[in-house]
Design a protein around this motif. Sequence first.
Motif, PDB file in Angstrom:
ATOM      1  N   TYR A  29       0.764  -1.221  -0.131  1.00 58.45           N
ATOM      2  CA  TYR A  29       0.227  -0.050   0.090  1.00 58.45           C
ATOM      3  C   TYR A  29       0.553   1.181  -0.230  1.00 58.45           C
ATOM      4  CZ  TYR A  29      -3.964   3.161   1.155  1.00 58.45           C
ATOM      5  OH  TYR A  29      -4.650   3.862   1.677  1.00 58.45           O
ATOM      6  N   LEU A  30       2.408   0.841   0.661  1.00 63.74           N
ATOM      7  CA  LEU A  30       2.904   1.901   0.886  1.00 63.74           C
ATOM      8  C   LEU A  30       3.424   3.016  -0.041  1.00 63.74           C
ATOM      9  CD1 LEU A  30       4.582   4.407   3.267  1.00 63.74           C
ATOM     10  CD2 LEU A  30       5.941   2.472   2.330  1.00 63.74           C
ATOM     11  N   ILE A  68       0.603   4.319  -3.408  1.00 60.76           N
ATOM     12  CA  ILE A  68       0.133   5.053  -2.127  1.00 60.76           C
ATOM     13  C   ILE A  68       1.227   6.336  -2.674  1.00 60.76           C
ATOM     14  CG2 ILE A  68      -1.138   6.676  -1.233  1.00 60.76           C
ATOM     15  CD1 ILE A  68      -2.985   4.608  -2.086  1.00 60.76           C
ATOM     16  N   VAL A  69       2.118   6.173  -2.173  1.00 61.83           N
ATOM     17  CA  VAL A  69       3.053   6.780  -1.811  1.00 61.83           C
ATOM     18  C   VAL A  69       4.454   7.107  -2.981  1.00 61.83           C
ATOM     19  CG1 VAL A  69       5.193   8.105  -0.143  1.00 61.83           C
ATOM     20  CG2 VAL A  69       2.880   7.284   0.741  1.00 61.83           C
ATOM     21  N   LEU A  70       5.325   5.616  -3.055  1.00 62.61           N
ATOM     22  CA  LEU A  70       6.870   5.689  -3.689  1.00 62.61           C
ATOM     23  C   LEU A  70       6.238   5.753  -4.852  1.00 62.61           C
ATOM     24  CD1 LEU A  70       7.698   3.354  -1.057  1.00 62.61           C
ATOM     25  CD2 LEU A  70       7.908   5.116  -1.215  1.00 62.61           C
ATOM     26  N   ILE A  71       5.329   4.670  -5.966  1.00 62.72           N
ATOM     27  CA  ILE A  71       5.770   4.952  -6.678  1.00 62.72           C
ATOM     28  C   ILE A  71       4.684   6.264  -7.776  1.00 62.72           C
ATOM     29  CG2 ILE A  71       4.243   4.154  -9.014  1.00 62.72           C
ATOM     30  CD1 ILE A  71       4.462   1.231  -7.529  1.00 62.72           C
ATOM     31  N   PRO A  72       4.028   7.021  -6.731  1.00 63.47           N
ATOM     32  CA  PRO A  72       3.850   8.777  -7.144  1.00 63.47           C
ATOM     33  C   PRO A  72       4.775   9.605  -7.467  1.00 63.47           C
ATOM     34  CG  PRO A  72       2.264   7.309  -6.566  1.00 63.47           C
ATOM     35  CD  PRO A  72       3.225   6.237  -5.782  1.00 63.47           C
ATOM     36  N   LEU A  73       5.437   9.050  -6.517  1.00 63.58           N
ATOM     37  CA  LEU A  73       6.423  10.480  -5.756  1.00 63.58           C
ATOM     38  C   LEU A  73       7.831  10.299  -7.185  1.00 63.58           C
ATOM     39  CD1 LEU A  73       7.284  10.352  -2.138  1.00 63.58           C
ATOM     40  CD2 LEU A  73       6.467  12.489  -3.224  1.00 63.58           C
ATOM     41  N   SER A  74       7.763   8.665  -6.972  1.00 63.19           N
ATOM     42  CA  SER A  74       9.125   8.276  -7.709  1.00 63.19           C
ATOM     43  C   SER A  74       8.666   9.093  -9.411  1.00 63.19           C
ATOM     44  CB  SER A  74       9.392   6.537  -8.140  1.00 63.19           C
ATOM     45  OG  SER A  74       8.242   6.420  -8.268  1.00 63.19           O
ATOM     46  N   ALA A  75       7.349   8.961  -9.568  1.00 67.94           N
ATOM     47  CA  ALA A  75       7.469   9.403 -11.308  1.00 67.94           C
ATOM     48  C   ALA A  75       7.505  10.399 -11.342  1.00 67.94           C
ATOM     49  CB  ALA A  75       5.489   9.935 -11.173  1.00 67.94           C
ATOM     50  N   ILE A  86       1.203  10.818 -13.569  1.00 70.61           N
ATOM     51  CA  ILE A  86       1.066   9.642 -13.426  1.00 70.61           C
ATOM     52  C   ILE A  86      -0.137   9.128 -14.449  1.00 70.61           C
ATOM     53  CG2 ILE A  86       0.079   7.999 -12.482  1.00 70.61           C
ATOM     54  CD1 ILE A  86       2.079   7.854 -10.089  1.00 70.61           C
ATOM     55  N   TRP A 105       2.263   8.807 -17.854  1.00 76.94           N
ATOM     56  CA  TRP A 105       2.151   7.703 -17.864  1.00 76.94           C
ATOM     57  C   TRP A 105       1.304   7.239 -18.506  1.00 76.94           C
ATOM     58  CZ3 TRP A 105       5.651   5.938 -13.341  1.00 76.94           C
ATOM     59  CH2 TRP A 105       6.769   6.035 -12.783  1.00 76.94           C
TER      60      TRP A 105
END
Lengths: 276, 293
Positions: free
Chosen positions: A24-25, A28-35, B130, B136
Amino acid sequence: MAWSNRKNNVLPGFTPALGYTVFYLSLIVLIPLSALFFKTATLSWDDFLAAVSAPRVLASYRVTFGASLAAAVVNAFFGVLVAWVLVRYRFPGKKLIDALVDLPFALPTAVAGITLASIYSSNGWLGRYLEPSGIKIAFTPLGIVIAMIFIGLPFVVRTVQPVLEELDQEVEEAASCLGAGRWQTFRRVLLPTMLPAILTGFALAFARAVGEYGSIIFIAGNMPLVSEITPLLIITKLEQYDYAGATAISTVMLVVSFLMLLCINLLQKWSRRFAE
Amino acid sequence: MQVGRVLKKHNQRGGGSTSEPAWVRYLLVTVALIFLALFLLLPLAAVFAQALDKGWEAYLEALKEPDTLSAIRLTLTTAAVCVPLNLFFGIVASWAIAKFNFRGKSFLITLIDLPFSVSPVVSGLIYVLIFGLQGWLGPWLQDHDIKIIFAVPGIILATVFVTFPFVARELIPLMEAQGREEEEAALTLGASGLQTFFRVTFPNIKWGILYGVILCNARAMGEFGAVSVVSGHVRGSTNTIPLQVEILYNEYSYAAAFAVASLLALLALVTLAVKTAAEWKMQQTVTVSEKER
């Protein structure tokens, strides 16, 4: 607490619980921030540099960081005072006031924004008295500082308060027995003990102010180069479909937040060591 | 932080060598109260005064405006989706983090707190990057006629992001302070894992849960910056209460703007009241369990 390692732990559900937490982390948080970083990486270095160091952008950093610093200093001073008064003295309505200190956390930023703007505007409750004496607050950088003081107010109070509550009275008695006056005791004994907490609260208030948007834009006037904060500039770029510019400036803001977070973590470690 | 505060709220001190002369005390209290009155009470009073500026009828009229009603509906929907999601995450995460030891635990806690240190505007922007048209997934979403940015799903996603840490960060220290002896006892006596959680753990953390939920809810209903980036500001469909306040204010309908804002100010007051009550209850629970030991 010396806990044995997981093999001796009979409690169930570790693997699914940790698995879901990480899933969930990330989602919601890590993948969007890495974008944000991936998008920035598609810019060339020169474009990035041009986007984050244009005169208007540099001016917005000056306004944002300058006002945040000023607000955090004011909050550090009054935060210690309020925490001190709430812990040490009795006065009517104390419980109510203690609860009300958290108002800036609970009041939505847009509400704070329009309210502060109306109070300090030229016909507002305070503005009508301040303006004739030459102090203009609404629609100037001073207004930005006022909004930042409001939203950062609880941080120093809430970090210093528990430290003051925990303080042993013996230390002060000892200082007094050794001949220290009250002010000397405060400066030499109490203040150093509170210092890590004060700095933590200061850093938290500063970090919050740097990223703040809602409570500021209504009172700031938003004049480019004068009273335009960086978060607003990001939104302006987005509205002009300048995604590259918005992304580049956001990356700078995000890196600053990470650095602040690191500072705050180190400060908290330091204050914990102090407490032991 | 909260538990520390709750655990250590006891020593009231007397006068003598460890207090200040009376005039210093009065001076400090007065200065502190003036500061708080200027920065907290005055704005709070101003919201309600401005909202009722044109009388009760205009106030109620402003709230009955169809666009305002739809903004209220959207805000309630958003909170109704976000709060349960983050509540479930908070409970699961604090179970893993507070009841077990593993490497990288403090790093994980830092990551959970991350959304608090990100500017709301940046929080909104990352979802545009995104799901937006140039993002993306943008082209794919357009081909399948799914709208996320400038629509309700985007608002919900951005709100989930900004309210992400609330429940977890309240529960982790609370559950850590309670240790795991009680759960171990229950399991030894033959309770199942879920029974242990609902019969043993839950009663111990219920006030902490309430505390986290009420703060999470307040932020979910009041978030402005992040939602403003992803909303698109379409009246009657993608405006939340805070965005509606902004629109009314920018149109110079001040009384209406403050009338809608007063709803959020009331929510803030209720939030503070429930939060204070939950703090008091947690303090009681902790004192009782300390006595029992």
